[in-house]
Design a protein around this motif. Structure first.
Motif, PDB file in Angstrom:
ATOM      1  N   ALA A 157      -5.688  -0.459  -2.603  1.00  0.00           N
ATOM      2  CA  ALA A 157      -4.986  -1.661  -3.062  1.00  0.00           C
ATOM      3  C   ALA A 157      -5.955  -2.829  -3.213  1.00  0.00           C
ATOM      4  O   ALA A 157      -5.870  -3.609  -4.160  1.00  0.00           O
ATOM      5  CB  ALA A 157      -3.867  -2.016  -2.087  1.00  0.00           C
ATOM      6  N   THR A 186       0.812  -1.217   0.000  1.00  0.00           N
ATOM      7  CA  THR A 186       0.000   0.000   0.000  1.00  0.00           C
ATOM      8  C   THR A 186       0.850   1.274   0.000  1.00  0.00           C
ATOM      9  O   THR A 186       2.073   1.238   0.146  1.00  0.00           O
ATOM     10  CB  THR A 186      -0.946   0.035   1.214  1.00  0.00           C
ATOM     11  OG1 THR A 186      -0.159   0.213   2.408  1.00  0.00           O
ATOM     12  CG2 THR A 186      -1.763  -1.236   1.317  1.00  0.00           C
ATOM     13  N   SER A 218      -5.581   3.730   2.152  1.00  0.00           N
ATOM     14  CA  SER A 218      -4.426   3.133   1.483  1.00  0.00           C
ATOM     15  C   SER A 218      -4.624   1.639   1.269  1.00  0.00           C
ATOM     16  O   SER A 218      -4.225   1.076   0.241  1.00  0.00           O
ATOM     17  CB  SER A 218      -3.143   3.405   2.279  1.00  0.00           C
ATOM     18  OG  SER A 218      -3.097   2.663   3.486  1.00  0.00           O
TER      19      SER A 218
END
Length: 305
Positions: free
Chosen positions: A101, A70, A97
């Motif tokens: 992903a 991430t 974050s």
């Protein structure tokens, strides 16, 4: 996602298998036209342009990566506060974050998400992660890392990537901060030669992970490719665990000229030796892009046949 083990518990990585990590997030974002000249570095885009982060992750999915790391490496409450971002919003950005992903990973079944937890020096944005020894105690560093680790853990990553760690004190602090989450972790030092960036022997650094069940792999990242093989061999010998290895391209950063110099030396062929020595998580860090990860994927797959 993590492969299930007999009895229902989750084992990661899969016994006997090798997982391909992604490459450098910053270089891919730069190739997409993003301006990273900011103390928050890639984490700036969590607030300003999250779609760019998702697109960078997707580039590595399409290159064949099994694991996406991430964009939270340089993200911290202090850095966000300097941008006028309050604590609640900063926590949400840290969780984002992981979510970004995960959204990119949905393009292909089986991709895992590793939540990046960078060192204290990364958040300072002054390069001090490459020397360590910040003048902070283990207790102080644990207090720094715990809230950001708790935030990303709430987004349910598959593993915590405690990465680019420059010295043993910080490794101890990061492991202490991560333990209450119950998540598996990998511990990855940045090294030069046979020592941490703070100058400590690697055998001593790796020994910190021995006997810790939550540590699923230990090794090195953000280092020269030529430093990887000896480090992998030592990590496996000291801990009995799989190793993780994701070095830089081999180019060198010239701080005075503010540019990368020299030829890249990262090769997919070299990764076969890392794999043979016990590395089970292999990828790239700074200046390693999707094309190199695609070549790595192909070479490791051919080597497995």
């Amino acid at each position: 996602m993590l492969p299930p083990a007999p009895g229902g518990e989750r084992r990661w990585p899969a016994a006997g298998g090798t997982l391909v990590l992604d490459g450098g997030l910053s270089n891919q974002l730069a190739d997409q036209g993003c301006d990273l000249a900011d103390p928050l570095w890639t984490a700036r885009l969590l607030a300003d342009d999250p779609g760019q982060i998702r697109a960078a992750h997707t580039a590595y999915v399409r290159a064949g990566a099994d694991v996406l790391i991430t964009s939270g490496y340089q993200a911290g409450y202090e850095g966000f506060a300097r941008r006028g971002i309050g604590r609640a919003e900063a926590s949400a950005l840290l969780r984002r974050s992981v979510t970004l992903a995960r959204e990119a990973a949905a393009e292909r079944p089986g991709i895992a998400v590793a939540a990046s937890v960078g060192p204290y020096g990364a958040v300072l944005a002054d390069g001090s992660e490459y020397r360590g020894r910040y003048g902070r105690t283990v207790r102080e560093l644990t207090g720094f890392h715990r809230p950001r680790i708790e935030a990303v853990a709430q987004a349910a990553p598959d593993v915590l990537a405690l990465e680019t760690v420059p010295d043993i004190d910080e490794a101890e602090a990061m492991l202490c901060a991560a333990a209450p989450t119950g998540l598996p972790v990998w511990l990855s030092y940045t090294v030069e030669g046979g020592r941490t960036r703070a100058g400590q022997p690697l055998a001593e650094a790796f020994a910190l992970a021995a006997g810790r069940d939550e540590v699923v792999a230990v090794g090195v990242n953000c280092c020269a490719p030529q430093d990887v093989l000896a480090a992998v061999e030592l990590a496996v010998a000291v801990t009995g665990k799989p190793a993780v290895a994701y070095p830089n391209s081999g180019e060198r950063w010239d701080a005075a000229a503010r540019s990368w110099v020299g030829p890249p030396t990262f090769t997919a062929e070299a990764a076969l030796a890392w794999q043979a020595a016990g590395a089970r998580l292999i990828g790239g860090c700074c200046r390693v892009g999707p094309a190199t990860i695609q070549a790595l994927r192909g070479r490791l797959d051919r080597g497995a046949r």
